[in-house]
Design a protein around this motif. Sequence first.
Motif: not given
Length: 202
Positions: A47-49, A58-64, A113-121
């Motif tokens: 997705g995009r934010v 977004i530096p990962r894959l998602q689903a909701w 992999d280790g390049q995908d991440c989540m920022g501070w939140h």
Amino acid sequence: MSAWRFRPEPPESLLDGLLHYYPALLEPQQAALLYQLLLQEIPWQQGRVVIYGREHIIPRLQAWHGDPGICYTYSGKTLHADPWTPTLQIICQQLNQLTGLQLNAVLCNLYRDGQDCMGWHADDERELGENPRILSLSLGAERDFALRRKGSSRQSGLLPLASGSLLDMQPGMQHQWQHSLPKRARVLQPRINLTFRTIYPL
């Protein structure tokens, strides 16, 4: 699905009781089985934010996924829940039985992999209520869960999250702490993270 079950052993209490950590809610073989089921079953998307007015991938894959009509808004995007997959619904039911909560949605993240991440939140959106309690299940590659106090730019600590582990973020944690999943160049395998939550109508 009868091949796996949760082991509700007493958790480790961290952050003065605001964070409970179950290091082995699932045995390794059961965690590996569940990981493979979810990897194939969930319709992963990138997705995009919107951050400071600019759209970012977004530096990962998602689903909701969640109950009918459940929506969740963060970083300028509103997500409309897809129906529960069979596996996700069973996990949610078991977590509700384990905790006495009424979880009704899950945000699924696939870190390739280790390049995908989540920022501070902090998970403090209005839909989560005044004092949300969030359950976070980790499967696959071990990744570091970083913590810092709100208002600080200095990291306070790291908690390696093993496959099959569960974080139980207690009411009040999102007011005092932020968390992230930093990049790790040496991590070459994927990780799935499921954050179950209760969404309230606004």
